[in-house]
Structures are given as structure tokens and as C-alpha cells.
Design a protein around this motif. Structure first.
Motif, PDB file in Angstrom:
ATOM      1  N   ASN A  14       1.302  -1.285   0.089  1.00  0.00           N
ATOM      2  CA  ASN A  14       0.077   0.230   0.129  1.00  0.00           C
ATOM      3  C   ASN A  14       0.849   1.623   0.394  1.00  0.00           C
ATOM      4  OD1 ASN A  14       0.789  -0.180   2.964  1.00  0.00           O
ATOM      5  ND2 ASN A  14      -1.317  -0.239   3.853  1.00  0.00           N
ATOM      6  N   THR A  15       0.360   2.772  -0.498  1.00  0.00           N
ATOM      7  CA  THR A  15       1.396   3.799  -0.329  1.00  0.00           C
ATOM      8  C   THR A  15       1.246   4.045   1.707  1.00  0.00           C
ATOM      9  OG1 THR A  15      -0.911   5.057  -0.068  1.00  0.00           O
ATOM     10  CG2 THR A  15       0.146   4.217  -2.211  1.00  0.00           C
ATOM     11  N   LYS A  16       2.133   4.673   1.527  1.00  0.00           N
ATOM     12  CA  LYS A  16       2.615   5.115   2.799  1.00  0.00           C
ATOM     13  C   LYS A  16       1.566   5.986   3.638  1.00  0.00           C
ATOM     14  CE  LYS A  16       7.225   4.267   2.692  1.00  0.00           C
ATOM     15  NZ  LYS A  16       8.737   4.677   3.183  1.00  0.00           N
ATOM     16  N   PHE A  22      -5.557  -0.959   0.000  1.00  0.00           N
ATOM     17  CA  PHE A  22      -4.188  -2.086  -0.524  1.00  0.00           C
ATOM     18  C   PHE A  22      -4.009  -2.530  -2.328  1.00  0.00           C
ATOM     19  CE2 PHE A  22      -4.460  -2.766   3.058  1.00  0.00           C
ATOM     20  CZ  PHE A  22      -3.023  -3.646   4.398  1.00  0.00           C
ATOM     21  N   LEU A  23      -3.122  -1.481  -2.877  1.00  0.00           N
ATOM     22  CA  LEU A  23      -2.671  -1.930  -4.698  1.00  0.00           C
ATOM     23  C   LEU A  23      -2.423  -3.790  -4.488  1.00  0.00           C
ATOM     24  CD1 LEU A  23      -0.553   1.035  -4.322  1.00  0.00           C
ATOM     25  CD2 LEU A  23      -2.646   0.746  -4.760  1.00  0.00           C
ATOM     26  N   VAL A  24      -2.257  -4.275  -3.568  1.00  0.00           N
ATOM     27  CA  VAL A  24      -1.483  -5.981  -3.499  1.00  0.00           C
ATOM     28  C   VAL A  24      -2.508  -5.980  -1.923  1.00  0.00           C
ATOM     29  CG1 VAL A  24      -0.055  -7.378  -4.061  1.00  0.00           C
ATOM     30  CG2 VAL A  24       0.060  -6.142  -5.619  1.00  0.00           C
ATOM     31  N   GLY A  41      -3.983 -10.368 -15.604  1.00  0.00           N
ATOM     32  CA  GLY A  41      -4.703  -9.657 -15.077  1.00  0.00           C
ATOM     33  C   GLY A  41      -4.853  -8.665 -15.295  1.00  0.00           C
ATOM     34  N   GLU A  42      -6.417  -7.317 -15.772  1.00  0.00           N
ATOM     35  CA  GLU A  42      -6.209  -6.196 -16.524  1.00  0.00           C
ATOM     36  C   GLU A  42      -5.584  -4.587 -15.995  1.00  0.00           C
ATOM     37  OE1 GLU A  42     -10.095  -5.342 -16.949  1.00  0.00           O
ATOM     38  OE2 GLU A  42     -10.601  -4.574 -14.732  1.00  0.00           O
ATOM     39  N   SER A  43      -5.261  -3.906 -16.928  1.00  0.00           N
ATOM     40  CA  SER A  43      -4.273  -2.902 -16.078  1.00  0.00           C
ATOM     41  C   SER A  43      -4.614  -2.099 -15.010  1.00  0.00           C
ATOM     42  CB  SER A  43      -4.248  -2.107 -17.064  1.00  0.00           C
ATOM     43  OG  SER A  43      -3.208  -0.928 -16.689  1.00  0.00           O
ATOM     44  N   GLY A  44      -3.589  -2.270 -14.201  1.00  0.00           N
ATOM     45  CA  GLY A  44      -3.892  -1.892 -12.756  1.00  0.00           C
ATOM     46  C   GLY A  44      -4.198  -2.762 -11.611  1.00  0.00           C
ATOM     47  N   SER A  45      -4.232  -4.296 -11.902  1.00  0.00           N
ATOM     48  CA  SER A  45      -4.360  -5.109 -10.527  1.00  0.00           C
ATOM     49  C   SER A  45      -3.490  -5.064  -9.550  1.00  0.00           C
ATOM     50  CB  SER A  45      -4.733  -6.827 -11.801  1.00  0.00           C
ATOM     51  OG  SER A  45      -4.429  -6.698 -12.880  1.00  0.00           O
ATOM     52  N   GLY A  46      -2.030  -4.391 -10.529  1.00  0.00           N
ATOM     53  CA  GLY A  46      -1.124  -4.978  -9.402  1.00  0.00           C
ATOM     54  C   GLY A  46      -0.163  -5.957 -10.027  1.00  0.00           C
ATOM     55  N   LYS A  47       0.111  -6.155 -10.809  1.00  0.00           N
ATOM     56  CA  LYS A  47       0.697  -7.633 -11.166  1.00  0.00           C
ATOM     57  C   LYS A  47       2.200  -6.989 -11.685  1.00  0.00           C
ATOM     58  CE  LYS A  47      -1.151  -7.454 -15.447  1.00  0.00           C
ATOM     59  NZ  LYS A  47      -2.358  -6.012 -15.759  1.00  0.00           N
ATOM     60  N   SER A  48       2.494  -5.540 -11.266  1.00  0.00           N
ATOM     61  CA  SER A  48       3.927  -5.320 -12.061  1.00  0.00           C
ATOM     62  C   SER A  48       4.336  -4.348 -10.523  1.00  0.00           C
ATOM     63  CB  SER A  48       3.866  -3.066 -12.766  1.00  0.00           C
ATOM     64  OG  SER A  48       4.160  -3.387 -14.485  1.00  0.00           O
ATOM     65  N   LEU A  49       3.407  -4.320 -10.023  1.00  0.00           N
ATOM     66  CA  LEU A  49       3.934  -3.886  -8.088  1.00  0.00           C
ATOM     67  C   LEU A  49       4.675  -5.613  -7.776  1.00  0.00           C
ATOM     68  CD1 LEU A  49       1.168  -1.653  -6.772  1.00  0.00           C
ATOM     69  CD2 LEU A  49       3.564  -1.328  -8.185  1.00  0.00           C
ATOM     70  N   THR A  50       3.717  -6.479  -7.754  1.00  0.00           N
ATOM     71  CA  THR A  50       4.288  -7.227  -7.515  1.00  0.00           C
ATOM     72  C   THR A  50       5.676  -7.740  -7.861  1.00  0.00           C
ATOM     73  OG1 THR A  50       1.838  -8.191  -7.443  1.00  0.00           O
ATOM     74  CG2 THR A  50       2.956  -9.880  -7.026  1.00  0.00           C
ATOM     75  N   GLN A  61       7.428   5.255  -2.132  1.00  0.00           N
ATOM     76  CA  GLN A  61       6.258   5.868  -1.659  1.00  0.00           C
ATOM     77  C   GLN A  61       5.673   4.706  -1.255  1.00  0.00           C
ATOM     78  OE1 GLN A  61       4.974   7.337  -5.448  1.00  0.00           O
ATOM     79  NE2 GLN A  61       6.565   8.932  -5.189  1.00  0.00           N
ATOM     80  N   LEU A  62       5.783   3.949  -1.521  1.00  0.00           N
ATOM     81  CA  LEU A  62       4.761   2.455  -1.483  1.00  0.00           C
ATOM     82  C   LEU A  62       5.800   1.363   0.089  1.00  0.00           C
ATOM     83  CD1 LEU A  62       4.292   0.918  -5.051  1.00  0.00           C
ATOM     84  CD2 LEU A  62       2.948   2.452  -3.181  1.00  0.00           C
ATOM     85  N   LYS A  63       5.002   1.067   0.550  1.00  0.00           N
ATOM     86  CA  LYS A  63       4.931  -0.195   1.999  1.00  0.00           C
ATOM     87  C   LYS A  63       4.712  -1.655   1.410  1.00  0.00           C
ATOM     88  CE  LYS A  63       2.631  -0.148   5.486  1.00  0.00           C
ATOM     89  NZ  LYS A  63       1.728   0.744   6.474  1.00  0.00           N
TER      90      LYS A  63
HETATM   91  N1  LIG Z   1       4.067   4.711  -6.656  1.00  0.00           N
HETATM   92  C1  LIG Z   1       2.804   4.238  -6.709  1.00  0.00           C
HETATM   93  N2  LIG Z   1       2.193   5.246  -5.979  1.00  0.00           N
HETATM   94  C2  LIG Z   1       0.738   5.235  -5.184  1.00  0.00           C
HETATM   95  N3  LIG Z   1       0.270   3.727  -6.362  1.00  0.00           N
HETATM   96  C3  LIG Z   1       0.785   3.285  -7.520  1.00  0.00           C
HETATM   97  C4  LIG Z   1       2.085   3.332  -7.543  1.00  0.00           C
HETATM   98  N4  LIG Z   1       2.737   2.685  -8.540  1.00  0.00           N
HETATM   99  C5  LIG Z   1       1.321   2.074  -8.902  1.00  0.00           C
HETATM  100  N5  LIG Z   1      -0.178   2.511  -8.093  1.00  0.00           N
HETATM  101  C6  LIG Z   1      -0.736   2.060  -8.643  1.00  0.00           C
HETATM  102  O1  LIG Z   1      -1.214   0.803  -8.124  1.00  0.00           O
HETATM  103  C7  LIG Z   1      -2.407  -0.185  -9.150  1.00  0.00           C
HETATM  104  C8  LIG Z   1      -1.221  -1.763  -9.323  1.00  0.00           C
HETATM  105  O2  LIG Z   1      -0.784  -0.880 -10.478  1.00  0.00           O
HETATM  106  P1  LIG Z   1       0.587  -1.434 -11.051  1.00  0.00           P
HETATM  107  O3  LIG Z   1       1.043  -2.868 -10.407  1.00  0.00           O
HETATM  108  O4  LIG Z   1       1.511  -1.342 -11.937  1.00  0.00           O
HETATM  109  O5  LIG Z   1      -0.391  -2.624 -12.401  1.00  0.00           O
HETATM  110  P2  LIG Z   1      -0.719  -3.606 -12.815  1.00  0.00           P
HETATM  111  O6  LIG Z   1       0.562  -4.086 -13.619  1.00  0.00           O
HETATM  112  O7  LIG Z   1      -1.393  -4.992 -13.017  1.00  0.00           O
HETATM  113  O8  LIG Z   1      -0.977  -3.287 -14.496  1.00  0.00           O
HETATM  114  C9  LIG Z   1      -2.208   0.848  -9.550  1.00  0.00           C
HETATM  115  O9  LIG Z   1      -4.067   1.116  -9.453  1.00  0.00           O
HETATM  116  C10 LIG Z   1      -1.620   2.213  -9.731  1.00  0.00           C
HETATM  117  O10 LIG Z   1      -2.189   3.303 -10.056  1.00  0.00           O
END
Ligand SMILES: Nc1ncnc2c1ncn2[C@@H]1O[C@H](COP(=O)(O)OP(=O)(O)O)[C@@H](O)[C@H]1O
Ligand SMILES: [Mg+2]
Length: 279
Positions: A14-16, A22-24, A41-50, A61-63
Motif C-alpha cells: 500500500n502507499t505510505k 491495498f494495491l496488492v 489480469g487487466e491494467s491496474g490489478s497489481g501485477k507490476s507492483l508484485t 512511497q510504497l510499503k
Molecule cells: N508509486 C505508486 N503510488 C501510488 N499508487 C501506485 C504506485 N505505483 C502503482 N500504483 C497503483 O497501483 C495499482 C497497481 O499498479 P500496477 O501493479 O502497475 O498494475 P498492473 O501492472 O497490473 O497494470 C494501480 O492502481 C496503480 O495506479
């Protein structure tokens, strides 16, 4: 016996500034040695953050909380120098748009050389030989070694990124939508290349995509993510042929067939939300 090279336990991001969203959201999954796990998963589902959390490149900025075990060692507990050692050497990553990752003013040969030199003590001549070996491995003619990125096609640039990722024989390759920017025929070639490399070099792969057509080509196991959560998982055949979750079914309705004969159904989110509530 089955061995997991990567095991993620209860990962949340999540963001701090916001502890509630929770983004993931509490996800757990593993990647089996020598196999390909796809996150779809579609765009914004949390794949890249994972994916970024695995190589500890999340934005400051993320925790994150949870456990990320690579060969049973928790990546979250490693020091910065330990994780730098792992990146590239044990775990490599390739991204969607190779042009933004390649430096436009340096030749591809130079950039591959740099990738090799980060983790090795090879002599100049040996590095040059290794560059040639890597170009051959990814199917780029060795004569292109002095080309600049903009002299190559999109598919060739992605091959260069793959060569750099392969430079130290990683055990795990994380590929985040590596074929999304490519046309379908080139996409098929790159998927085949990655699959061949995985088998030849005995790698494991975590492959991220929004496209079930790609999943069908490359996955052994599939994880479906929706709004930061895993909603379905299983063996590729099982998920493709007998999807259980309404979101997986909806996503599968958006996959065109090769000749575009199938009627595509855009996702109706209101209907989908109702179906999920009924679960
Ligand atoms: N640095 C960040 N600060 C706040 N929100 C973020 C940040 N990076 C990504 N997000 C949000 O986290 C969610 C998941 O992002 P992401 O993992 O990139 O999705 P995906 O790869 O599935 O398209 C999105 O809603 C995105 O806007
Ligand atoms: Mg992404």
C-alpha cells in the motif's frame, strides 16, 4: 519432488499515506523450478507492483509486508548490497518497452558488455566472446553488435533486452508484459525464444501479461489477479478450460481467435461485481 524457486507469502503493498487501500492485497503464490507461472489480469490489478517487489524496486512511497522467499531466503530481510547481488545474477527482469530501458546513444554490444561486467570478472576478450554468444542465443546476427537501438526493430530490441537479462544465467526471469508492444507475429517469436531459453538454461519464469492468448502459449501455472487480489489459480489447462471465477470468465471472453471470427464480449463491471458478491 516439486521444488519452488520463489515463494510469496501474504504479500501486501500500500502507499505510505493510505493504510486502508491495498494495491496488492495479501497474495500468496509460488513459482516451481523450471516452470513458467503467469500472472494475468487487466491494467491496474497489481501485477507490476508484485514483480517489482520481488527485486525490491518498489517506489519509496510504497510499503510492503509479507515474505518473499527466493530459494528459501527472504528477500525482504536482505541488505541493499545482498539484493543488488541477487538482481541480474540470480533474478533478472525484462520490461514491456525495450526502447525506454536501452540507452539510445550506446551500441547494443556496449550495453550487453556492461550487463555482463556488473557481475563478472571476465577479461575483455572473454566478455567480447560472451557478447557474441548472447547475440547468437537470442537470434540477433553478430554483425549487429555495433548497431544503436534505433537501428533495430522492436522485436530485435526486445531480443537485446533478453540477451542482457541472460548475461549471467539467472535462475529466475521475471518478464513484465515483454511482448505487449510488439505485433502478433513478432510476439509469437519472442514467446518461443523465452520458452526455449527457459528450457535450455533450466530457468524458471514469472511471466506477466493481460492477455490470455499469451498465457495459453507460455504458462504452466496461472494466477489471475483482480484489484490487487488473486481470484483464481491453477494449472493452465484447468484455468483456460474450466475457469471458476466470474472475472476469469469475463477476461476469457475478451480473447480474440486468430482469424477474428469470435464475438468479443467487453467486461460488464456492474454485472461482474454482482456475480462476485454472489460467490
Ligand atoms: N508509486 C505508486 N503510488 C501510488 N499508487 C501506485 C504506485 N505505483 C502503482 N500504483 C497503483 O497501483 C495499482 C497497481 O499498479 P500496477 O501493479 O502497475 O498494475 P498492473 O501492472 O497490473 O497494470 C494501480 O492502481 C496503480 O495506479
Ligand atoms: Mg504493469
Amino acid at each position: 519432488m516439486k521444488k519452488n524457486i520463489l515463494k510469496i507469502n501474504k504479500l501486501s503493498i500500500n502507499t505510505k499515506v493510505n493504510n486502508e487501500i491495498f494495491l496488492v492485497d495479501n497474495i500468496s503464490f509460488s513459482v516451481e523450478e523450471g516452470k513458467t507461472t503467469c500472472i494475468v489480469g487487466e491494467s491496474g490489478s497489481g501485477k507490476s507492483l508484485t514483480a517489482l517487489s520481488i527485486i525490491r524496486l518498489l517506489s519509496p512511497q510504497l510499503k510492503m509486508t509479507g515474505e518473499i522467499l527466493f530459494n528459501n531466503n527472504d528477500i525482504c530481510k536482505m541488505s541493499d548490497s545482498e539484493i543488488r547481488q541477487k538482481r541480474g545474477l540470480d533474478i533478472a527482469m525484462i520490461f514491456q518497452e525495450p526502447m525506454t530501458s536501452l540507452n539510445p546513444v550506446l551500441t547494443i554490444g556496449y550495453q550487453i558488455k556492461e550487463a555482463i561486467a556488473v557481475h563478472s570478472v571476465l577479461q575483455k576478450k572473454e566478455i567480447e566472446n560472451r557478447v557474441k554468444e548472447l547475440l547468437l542465443l537470442v537470434g540477433i546476427p553478430v554483425e549487429r553488435v555495433n548497431s544503436y537501438p534505433d537501428e533495430l526493430s522492436g522485436g530485435q530490441r526486445q531480443r537485446v533486452m533478453i540477451a542482457m537479462a541472460m548475461s549471467c544465467n539467472p535462475k529466475l526471469l521475471i518478464a513484465d508484459e515483454p511482448t505487449t508492444a510488439l505485433d502478433v507475429t513478432v510476439q509469437a517469436q519472442i514467446l518461443k525464444l523465452l520458452d526455449d531459453l527457459k528450457n535450455k538454461l533450466n530457468m524458471s519464469m514469472l511471466f506477466i501479461t493481460h492477455d490470455f492468448g499469451v498465457v495459453e502459449d507460455i504458462a504452466d501455472d496461472v494466477i489471475v489477479m483482480f484489484k490487487g487480489k488473486i481470484v483464481e489459480r491453477g494449472d493452465v489447462k484447468q484455468v483456460l478450460n474450466k475457469p471458476k471465477h466470474p472475472y476469469t470468465k469475463a477476461l476469457l471472453g475478451c480473447v480474440p481467435d486468430a482469424l477474428g471470427r469470435k464475438q468479443l464480449t467487453p467486461i460488464d463491471y456492474v454485472k461482474l461485481d454482482k456475480a462476485i458478491q454472489r460467490l
